[in-house]
Design a protein around this motif. Sequence first.
Motif, short mmCIF file in Angstrom:
data_model
loop_
_atom_site.label_atom_id
_atom_site.label_comp_id
_atom_site.label_asym_id
_atom_site.label_seq_id
_atom_site.Cartn_x
_atom_site.Cartn_y
_atom_site.Cartn_z
N PRO B 101 43.79 125.96 54.14
CA PRO B 101 43.43 125.57 55.51
C PRO B 101 43.98 124.20 55.90
CG PRO B 101 41.46 125.76 54.11
CD PRO B 101 42.60 126.33 53.35
N PRO B 251 46.66 135.22 61.93
CA PRO B 251 45.91 134.86 60.71
C PRO B 251 46.01 135.91 59.62
CG PRO B 251 44.62 134.34 62.65
CD PRO B 251 45.81 135.11 63.13
N ARG B 255 47.36 135.09 56.02
CA ARG B 255 46.56 135.33 54.82
C ARG B 255 47.35 136.14 53.79
NH1 ARG B 255 41.79 135.16 57.77
NH2 ARG B 255 42.06 137.27 58.53
#
Lengths: 303, 276
Positions: B101, B251, B255
């Motif tokens: 992150p 996202p 990921r």
Amino acid sequence: MSKTDTAIQVTGLQMRYGDLVVLNGVDFSVRRGEVLVLLGPNGAGKTTIIEILEGFRGRSGGSASVLGSDPEHADEAWRARVGIVLQSWRDHSAWRVRKLLDHFGKYFGPYSTDERARPVGTDTLLQLVGLTDHAHKKVGELSGGMRRRLDVAIGLVGNPEVLFLDEPTVGFDPKARREFHDVIHRLADLQGTTILLSTHDLDEAEKLSDRILILAGGKIVANGSADQLRKEFSDQTEVIWTQDDQRHVHAGRDATSFARNLLAQHPEGITNLEIRHASLEDAYMTIVQTQETTRSQKEGKQA
Amino acid sequence: MKTMTSVIRLGLTRGWIEFWMNALSLQGLVGLFLAPTILLALLWMFRVREVEGVSFALLMLPGFLALQLTQEGLMGVANKLAFDREDGTLLRAKALPQGMPAYLIARVVVIVLSAFVSLMLVIIPGLFIVPSLATVGVAGFVTLVWVLALGFLALAPIGAVIGAIVKSPSGAVGLSILPMGIMIAISGIFYPLKTLPVISEIFPVYWIGLGLRSALLPEMAAAVEIGGTWRPLETALVLAAWAAAGLLLAPGFLRRMARRASGSEMEAGRRRYTQS
């Protein structure tokens, strides 16, 4: 061995890519504070095992536990307890050494505990890996050996309980290799860090390891200290001596009694007597060759 | 909560440090100044020409800004992600607690700052080269800001998806240059609008161009647009839809990219690099 003494536990580990079987039921465990070396020919699955244990790769079957957690599903607190020595080649090349270590250290601050302070101070790290004089340099300006020492420092910045190193000394010159070995010894002795290291350098395995696992064809084919492996897999000993300017060699399993007889028969005139035990390399070759022969025999039967 | 703020702080710090490292390196300086310099030189050459009372340079400017934004948002993002994967930057982030992150926050910081600076490098000198630019007024500049911001949000997630799925940086360039070229070619930012295929109205670049023209050109120029108006509401809606879709989709791809990053992938990258 109680459960808390085990840092790494692997049972029935399987890895397949389609039809290709990379790991075929690997079992082993590593005690806390132990230095375990994975040895094996290229393609034996060393990197795969390490990547599974680092949490960087899923597995096809079996179980794996590092510090009590499954690496595949472990959280960030687990991540903070594990150190990984990656091989850099171009990343973060614009960062200066000290700044990079300072920055990476900050990620571990929230995970500091009373028993294990995190991160390790940048100065301590720089000193440990011998980069104090190069702290102001850009990462991209470091030589290959210095870069690898920085990789080790980065792996250690979080004061890890378990440290993974995948072929850390590839491309090292002898001096860099020696310095690297010193660092690993210091770590294991001073901090009680559990270390899992892969290499295909037998000499390195012998120098660093408390225990060696030899991996071939996706299985563990030998497990023991360098001494044990030598004795178990190659009991040949050579007795070498010089007599009347002539060099003689006797190979066999009875070195001690042979030498005793030799000296008794020739009370004078024997010089340069030397008894040479089988090297780890001999044992390794025996193990890997045996494994390859049995495999090709099996394949022959199936065909 | 404590780790959350620490992650954000780490990401912002990292982004700030990396932005300046890049901006102050030779390569970074060239990358930052090259395109704006060329665009400004073109503006300078056409500064005195006028088309129906409107400065020709002013007419060119919205297209230039749209081009800059597309380049930064799409190719810049895709390229940076692919590079970070190949050289192991991403893997190092993955090896740190909360590293991923923080890495993504840092990337956003670097990308937004670079895009902002490269746009400013065109807009600020542009004020001096094209005097009529200064007359667009407060409303014009407000429009300019929201179109650029929303346009960037619409493009950057597409760039992120491209960067996440390609194998190598050259793949990132290849895969982003094609849609970019097509979108720009049919976006009307450089070609006469009458010949535009309808399909161009699907893509964000057309709307970015339209929005920027509405911000910078005089009101009467709207007459040549589709429907004869600037369609600000439609512009906002289409760009917001792209942004929303991208931010929902990206996202998952990121990921996947993070999950797959491993030492062996990096090693393959190194081999590719040293052999070529």
